[in-house]
Design a protein around this motif. Structure first.
Motif, short mmCIF file in Angstrom:
data_model
loop_
_atom_site.label_atom_id
_atom_site.label_comp_id
_atom_site.label_asym_id
_atom_site.label_seq_id
_atom_site.Cartn_x
_atom_site.Cartn_y
_atom_site.Cartn_z
N HIS A 15 38.02 -5.51 49.81
CA HIS A 15 37.30 -4.99 50.98
C HIS A 15 38.45 -4.06 51.69
N ARG A 16 38.17 -2.85 52.14
CA ARG A 16 39.11 -2.02 52.72
C ARG A 16 39.57 -2.67 53.96
N VAL A 17 38.92 -3.58 54.53
CA VAL A 17 39.47 -4.05 56.01
C VAL A 17 39.75 -5.51 55.71
N GLU A 40 47.98 -11.80 45.53
CA GLU A 40 48.62 -10.64 45.67
C GLU A 40 47.95 -9.36 46.49
N LYS A 41 46.82 -8.97 45.93
CA LYS A 41 46.05 -8.08 46.39
C LYS A 41 45.00 -8.31 47.37
N LYS A 42 45.19 -9.79 47.79
CA LYS A 42 44.32 -10.02 49.08
C LYS A 42 42.73 -9.81 48.92
N ALA A 91 30.69 1.49 45.04
CA ALA A 91 31.85 0.97 45.85
C ALA A 91 31.64 0.56 47.37
N HIS A 92 29.97 0.80 47.61
CA HIS A 92 29.54 0.42 48.81
C HIS A 92 28.33 -0.52 48.76
N GLY A 93 27.15 -0.07 49.41
CA GLY A 93 25.92 -0.90 49.24
C GLY A 93 25.45 -1.18 47.76
N ARG A 110 35.88 -3.11 37.65
CA ARG A 110 36.35 -3.98 38.78
C ARG A 110 35.51 -5.24 38.99
N LEU A 111 35.97 -6.18 39.41
CA LEU A 111 35.01 -7.40 39.81
C LEU A 111 34.34 -7.06 41.04
N MET A 112 32.98 -6.69 40.80
CA MET A 112 32.00 -6.40 41.74
C MET A 112 31.84 -7.27 42.60
N GLY A 113 31.76 -7.13 43.90
CA GLY A 113 31.80 -8.03 45.04
C GLY A 113 33.13 -8.47 45.59
N PHE A 114 33.98 -8.05 44.98
CA PHE A 114 35.54 -8.55 45.74
C PHE A 114 36.30 -7.42 45.98
N ASN A 121 46.74 -14.86 40.32
CA ASN A 121 47.85 -14.08 41.24
C ASN A 121 47.57 -12.71 41.56
N TYR A 122 46.81 -11.99 40.47
CA TYR A 122 46.49 -10.46 40.76
C TYR A 122 45.62 -10.61 41.98
N PHE A 123 44.61 -11.23 42.09
CA PHE A 123 43.73 -11.40 43.54
C PHE A 123 44.40 -11.70 44.69
N1 CMC Z 1 38.55 -5.77 41.10
C1 CMC Z 1 39.87 -5.54 40.77
N2 CMC Z 1 40.85 -4.88 41.37
C2 CMC Z 1 40.35 -4.48 42.51
C3 CMC Z 1 39.45 -4.69 43.10
C4 CMC Z 1 38.17 -5.36 42.36
N3 CMC Z 1 37.09 -5.54 42.98
N4 CMC Z 1 39.23 -4.04 44.35
C5 CMC Z 1 40.52 -3.65 44.51
N5 CMC Z 1 41.11 -3.94 43.29
C6 CMC Z 1 42.52 -3.47 43.32
C7 CMC Z 1 42.83 -1.83 42.96
O1 CMC Z 1 42.86 -1.70 41.63
C8 CMC Z 1 44.21 -1.54 43.69
O2 CMC Z 1 45.03 -1.82 42.83
P1 CMC Z 1 46.55 -0.87 42.67
O3 CMC Z 1 47.06 -1.03 44.34
O4 CMC Z 1 47.44 -1.74 41.88
O5 CMC Z 1 46.17 0.22 42.49
C9 CMC Z 1 43.98 -2.63 44.90
O6 CMC Z 1 43.22 -3.64 44.55
C10 CMC Z 1 43.71 -1.61 45.99
O7 CMC Z 1 42.18 -1.39 45.83
P2 CMC Z 1 41.75 0.04 46.48
O8 CMC Z 1 40.40 0.54 45.55
O9 CMC Z 1 42.92 0.94 46.69
O10 CMC Z 1 41.09 -0.56 47.75
P3 CMC Z 1 40.31 0.37 49.05
O11 CMC Z 1 40.33 -0.39 50.15
O12 CMC Z 1 40.26 1.70 48.67
O13 CMC Z 1 38.67 -0.32 47.98
C11 CMC Z 1 36.61 -1.46 47.70
C12 CMC Z 1 37.94 -1.34 48.65
C13 CMC Z 1 35.75 -2.33 48.10
C14 CMC Z 1 36.04 -0.15 47.16
C15 CMC Z 1 37.24 -2.00 46.35
O14 CMC Z 1 37.76 -3.37 46.41
C16 CMC Z 1 36.27 -2.31 45.40
O15 CMC Z 1 35.81 -1.25 44.70
N6 CMC Z 1 35.48 -3.43 45.28
C17 CMC Z 1 34.37 -3.60 44.16
C18 CMC Z 1 33.04 -3.05 44.81
C19 CMC Z 1 32.49 -3.70 46.13
O16 CMC Z 1 32.57 -4.91 45.77
N7 CMC Z 1 32.26 -3.09 46.98
C20 CMC Z 1 31.50 -3.62 48.13
C21 CMC Z 1 32.34 -3.44 49.50
S1 CMC Z 1 31.64 -4.75 50.89
C22 CMC Z 1 30.27 -4.25 51.17
C23 CMC Z 1 30.24 -2.69 51.75
O17 CMC Z 1 31.07 -2.51 52.57
O18 CMC Z 1 29.51 -1.82 51.28
#
Ligand code: CMC
Length: 433
Positions: free
Chosen positions: A308-310, A358-360, A266-268, A302-306, A354-356
């Motif tokens: 972000h918390r902020v 709406e969830k930004k 979920a991070h690096g 999950r779509l990796m690389g998509f 729409n999914y992406f």
């Molecule tokens: N693909 C599909 N759905 C997603 C994704 C994704 N990549 N990311 C978030 N969502 C959905 C998630 O299922 C949730 O849906 P619902 O509200 O219906 O339950 C909603 O979007 C919010 O997601 P969250 O997990 O509650 O959000 P978060 O802020 O806790 O997590 C994140 C942020 C980066 C962990 C997450 O977007 C994710 O797992 N992304 C894929 C992993 C990734 O690319 N990580 C690198 C982050 S950037 C580099 C870094 O800082 O390390």
């Protein structure tokens, strides 16, 4: 941090307490809850710290809605264009960009510390050759504290500065050694005549059999990748470093805790996962299948690389990374690169869905970084180690800021206990043990 407003907390119309509202130089104000427990007997509940500012900081600012990232006030786009990674390191550590004299001295110090103690090379032999490089890196960086105990007094600014230089200088050497060990190739010693990035590329990609001439376009691209990864305010690994450091642990132990945290997917770990995902998708025709998997609540994918918390907008680092991708692929004559085309199409389809929307969910820094690193000849199991190399300076800057903060305390969150209440251990066979 200042305050002139307050936040009133009431229950059933009755005032419980008034809390100060603090404001920084920019960004959301925060409610100062430090006295909340003492005054109300209640804690706050915030798993994942989605609404909690864990500290004050002057290092990095992110406006996630607007897609803005500033290091010490400077926009990431300008730093990526006009500065080198080592200048950015100086900026993050010292608060200001260096003048030429300061830069010369800093660069010299870093160069003079790139070698690791020769005894450290023995550590590698304890690992299986197929160990993940991050597993080796966690151990070897942690081991540095056993070699450099001459400067481990964390209360001394001089000692902290020495540790900062040692870490920034030695981490690339260790990253390259992790790669060489896992591929069975001989370690390459650093060369002082080379720049920071040239030196790393040589240690990582060259062998003693041939002369190595780093390509300046690729050197610049890698330098920019390091700038983009250098800091990102209170992300999971940086918060881990701060928490570890809050107990007074030594800098090498703290940075190691950051590396371990960074490894998670979920991070690096996401940059490695992106490349694996693109290879698994394999063809543009299969993108809709994976988009549907990402949207399916019953599927873990999950779509990796998509996302972000902020960032609830395009991650500015991803934009720069995409541009770097074009530059590197063009330089290498790979403009038809299959993975890059796949990534561009995946991004296009996701951003219209729409999914992406709406969830930004937008591409983050990891979405394109794997493709650039892959083109540079860096294997995917090294991607997270590359991220760690760039982020080391950010971790150190935060660690140093925390230790210098007069309000610093050991980090010790509380909890909402939901387990069994106090009970007696039952007597066994009618006897007590
Ligand atoms: N693909 C599909 N759905 C997603 C994704 C994704 N990549 N990311 C978030 N969502 C959905 C998630 O299922 C949730 O849906 P619902 O509200 O219906 O339950 C909603 O979007 C919010 O997601 P969250 O997990 O509650 O959000 P978060 O802020 O806790 O997590 C994140 C942020 C980066 C962990 C997450 O977007 C994710 O797992 N992304 C894929 C992993 C990734 O690319 N990580 C690198 C982050 S950037 C580099 C870094 O800082 O390390």
């Amino acid at each position: 941090m200042n305050h002139e407003r307050s936040f009133t907390l009431s229950e059933n119309g009755q005032l419980i307490c008034e809390l100060p509202i603090l404001f920084g130089t920019t960004g959301p104000d925060v409610i100062d809850i430090q006295t909340l427990y003492q005054r109300t007997g209640m804690f706050t509940y915030d798993p994942g710290f989605t609404s909690t500012a864990s500290c004050g900081s002057t290092i990095t600012y992110i406006d996630g809605e607007a897609g803005i990232l500033l290091y010490r006030g400077y926009p990431i786009e300008q730093l990526a264009e006009k500065c080198t990674f080592l200048e950015v390191c100086y900026l993050l550590l010292n608060g200001e960009l260096p003048n030429s004299e300061q830069m010369q001295e800093f660069e010299y110090n870093i160069t003079m510390h790139t070698m690791v103690h020769d005894q450290l090379t023995n550590f590698f032999n304890g690992f299986r050759r197929d160990a993940h490089p991050m597993a080796i890196m966690v151990a070897v960086v942690g081991a540095l504290s056993a070699f450099y105990h001459d400067a481990l007094d964390i209360k001394s600014k001089t000692h902290r500065d020495i540790s900062a230089v040692r870490l920034i200088a030695k981490v690339p050497t260790i990253v390259a050694m992790c790669h060489k060990y896992s591929t069975g190739l001989p370690f390459m010693y650093p060369q002082n005549k080379l720049s920071y990035v040239e030196n790393f590329m040589r240690m990582m990609l060259a062998t003693p059999c041939d002369e190595y001439h780093p390509n300046p376009v690729l050197v610049r691209a890698l330098d920019r990748i390091l700038i983009l990864h250098a800091d990102h305010e209170q992300n999971a690994s940086t918060s881990t470093v701060r928490l570890a450091g809050s107990s007074g642990a030594n800098p090498y132990a703290c940075i190691t805790s950051g590396i371990a945290c960074l490894w998670g997917a979920a991070h690096g770990g996401a940059n490695e996962a992106v490349l694996n995902m693109l290879e698994e998708i394999g063809d543009i025709s299969r993108i809709p299948l994976y988009i549907n998997k990402a949207k399916d609540k019953n599927d873990d994918f999950r779509l990796m690389g998509f996302g972000h918390r902020v960032y609830k907008h395009y991650d500015p680092r991803a934009k720069l990374m995409r541009a770097t991708c074009y530059e590197v692929l063009t330089e290498l004559g790979l403009h038809d690169d299959k993975l890059f085309k796949l990534a561009l199409e995946l991004e296009r389809i996701a951003l219209e869905d729409n999914y992406f929307i709406e969830k930004k969910l937008y591409p983050n820094v990891d979405f394109y970084s794997g493709i650039v690193l892959h083109a540079l000849g860096i294997p995917s199991n090294m991607f997270t180690a590359m991220f760690a190399m760039g982020r080391t300076v950010g971790w150190i800057a935060h660690w140093d800021e925390m230790i210098s903060d007069p309000d610093q305390k050991i980090g010790r969150p509380r909890q909402l206990y939901t387990g069994a209440t106090c009970r007696d251990v039952p007597a066994r066979h009618g006897k007590t043990i």
